[in-house]
Design an enzyme around this catalytic site. Structure first.
Site, PDB file in Angstrom:
ATOM      1  N   ASP A 123       0.825  -1.208   0.000  1.00  0.00           N
ATOM      2  CA  ASP A 123       0.000   0.000   0.000  1.00  0.00           C
ATOM      3  C   ASP A 123       0.861   1.262   0.000  1.00  0.00           C
ATOM      4  O   ASP A 123       1.466   1.592   1.018  1.00  0.00           O
ATOM      5  CB  ASP A 123      -0.882  -0.053   1.259  1.00  0.00           C
ATOM      6  CG  ASP A 123      -1.797   1.150   1.384  1.00  0.00           C
ATOM      7  OD1 ASP A 123      -1.949   1.904   0.403  1.00  0.00           O
ATOM      8  OD2 ASP A 123      -2.354   1.341   2.486  1.00  0.00           O
ATOM      9  N   ASP A 300      -1.821   6.086  -4.877  1.00  0.00           N
ATOM     10  CA  ASP A 300      -2.117   5.170  -3.769  1.00  0.00           C
ATOM     11  C   ASP A 300      -2.482   3.778  -4.292  1.00  0.00           C
ATOM     12  O   ASP A 300      -3.604   3.541  -4.737  1.00  0.00           O
ATOM     13  CB  ASP A 300      -3.274   5.773  -2.954  1.00  0.00           C
ATOM     14  CG  ASP A 300      -3.651   4.923  -1.739  1.00  0.00           C
ATOM     15  OD1 ASP A 300      -3.043   3.857  -1.533  1.00  0.00           O
ATOM     16  OD2 ASP A 300      -4.564   5.339  -1.003  1.00  0.00           O
TER      17      ASP A 300
END
Ligand SMILES: *[C@@H]1O[C@H](CO)[C@@H](O)[C@H](O)[C@H]1NC(C)=O
Length: 411
Positions: A123, A300
């Site tokens: 992530d 992201d």
């Protein structure tokens, strides 16, 4: 409570396949896509989309709290004037009926000596490493970290907590240990072993998460894995590269995999030093026409779609004839037979999103859900979150040395 806004975003999907591929300058971890927000029959999966949005909002709320804690209130107020983190609403306990949250890009890492292996979500929108702890009784479906079986594990002070999309929270103890990802080994890496899991998480294919954002948003208040790797001098280059695609996806640690892109990487400097991979001077285009300029974008990999503030998203869809907001599915729609061509530019090339990535499927009649969704990030309205929808269309490099994010065309 979740109002008129639409949805979502999600963590992308992937699972490990095969063993790491060693190459000059870095090591690749193969990733495989696991899920999507479109049902097999082509309709939009609204429930999954809402669940994903809540999870994402929780993550970004926690990021801001961490940032203020790490840099102090005065500096935080310079970056986020008027944002009071003590008032950032916790997500209400929304019941989630669809718990197959399989929308992540996961890969294998190991922790400890001897190695204990875990499948984690990679992530770039958060900055901590956590896995389930061996003392977690609700974590049975997942691998659990047993610090007493690792000769390199050390207990550290403090605690860690994560909030899930359903409003539940898991907390954990803090350790340092040896961590290996894609053949890159870091010693004394801070991590947490969480001691409870929400039911939402039980079905998640990932055991835990490896945050690849920057130190200012670390809840543990310590360098995340890749920053540690750079500081310890164990990577050939202080950059990692992602290719997220229906097949052949990979995370390349300590370099970029030039076989996967053509031309050179177009780098853009990080702005704000707020811990996010956030670049500025961007614009959004619709069918070749600029519809938003001077935007800032957070890249992201832990977000499936793309998101921005309600006013920004409404203004964007206003440019699309026949678009509207669907209350039942909490999503913006456009006419299915006219999927818009959405692209972004930061002053260099224009990077286009494939129609199949922007179109999330039929909602009703000739209305299809769009992959730009409303998310409450507590960020200024010119901040856009670009997740999987965007990243699937480019090769993305995250460089600590250059303090920049780079894009190149997929080979
Ligand atoms: C498509 O599949 C979903 C999930 O299985 C189902 O709920 C929906 O009714 C189906 N729609 C159509 C038009 O077949």
């Amino acid at each position: 409570m979740f109002c008129k806004s639409a949805l979502l975003s999600l963590a992308l999907a992937v699972a490990v396949s095969a063993s790491p591929i060693t190459q000059d300058g870095g090591i690749a971890i193969a990733l495989t896509k696991r899920g999507s927000l479109t049902h097999p029959n082509g309709t939009f999966n609204g429930e999954k989309a809402v669940a994903a949005r809540l999870k994402l909002e929780s993550k970004h709320r926690q990021n801001l709290i961490n940032l203020e804690h790490n840099i102090g209130s005065a500096k935080f107020q310079e970056l986020y004037p008027g944002v009071d983190t003590s008032k950032l609403a916790k997500r209400a306990g929304i019941p989630l009926t669809d718990q197959e949250d399989d929308l992540e890009w996961t890969g294998s890492i190991s922790i400890g000596s001897p190695a204990q292996t875990f499948n984690v979500d990679f992530d770039t929108g958060s900055a901590d490493l956590w896995v389930p702890s061996s003392s977690c009784s609700s974590c049975k479906g997942h691998k659990q970290y047993n610090p007493s079986r690792s000769s390199t594990s050390q207990s550290e002070r403090g605690s860690f907590s994560i909030e899930y999309g359903d409003g539940s929270t898991a907390s954990g103890s803090v350790f340092t240990d040896t961590v290996t990802a894609g053949g890159v080994t870091v010693t004394n890496q801070y991590l947490s072993g969480v001691t409870s899991e929400s039911s939402e998480f039980t079905q998640d294919p990932a055991d835990g998460l490896m945050g690849l954002a920057l130190t200012p948003i670390s809840e543990l208040g310590h360098d995340p894995f890749f920053v540690s790797a750079v500081n310890q001098g164990v990577v050939a280059e202080s950059v990692f590269g992602f290719k997220l695609a229906p097949s052949g996806s990979e995370l390349y640690i300590g370099g970029t995999n030039s076989r996967l892109f053509s031309g050179s990487l177009e780098y853009h400097p990080i702005v704000k030093n707020n811990g996010f991979w956030q670049i500025g001077n961007g614009k959004a285009l619709l069918n070749g026409r600029t519809v938003a300029s001077d935007i800032q974008t957070i890249i992201d990999s832990g977000t499936t779609l793309m998101g921005a503030a309600e006013s920004t998203v409404a203004a964007f869809y206003n440019n699309i004839p026949g678009s509207g907001f669907n209350d039942q599915f909490q999503t913006y729609t456009f006419p299915c037979d006219q999927t818009p061509q959405v692209s972004f530019s930061w002053g260099g090339k224009t990077w286009a999103i494939d129609e199949n990535d922007f179109n999330l499927g039929q909602v009703s009649g000739n209305d299809c859900a769009g992959a730009l969704t409303v998310v409450d990030l507590n960020q200024p309205s010119n901040v856009w979150l670009l997740g999987d929808t965007f990243m699937k269309n480019v090769y993305t490099a995250f460089s600590i040395d250059q303090n920049a994010v780079g894009f190149a065309a997929l080979a």
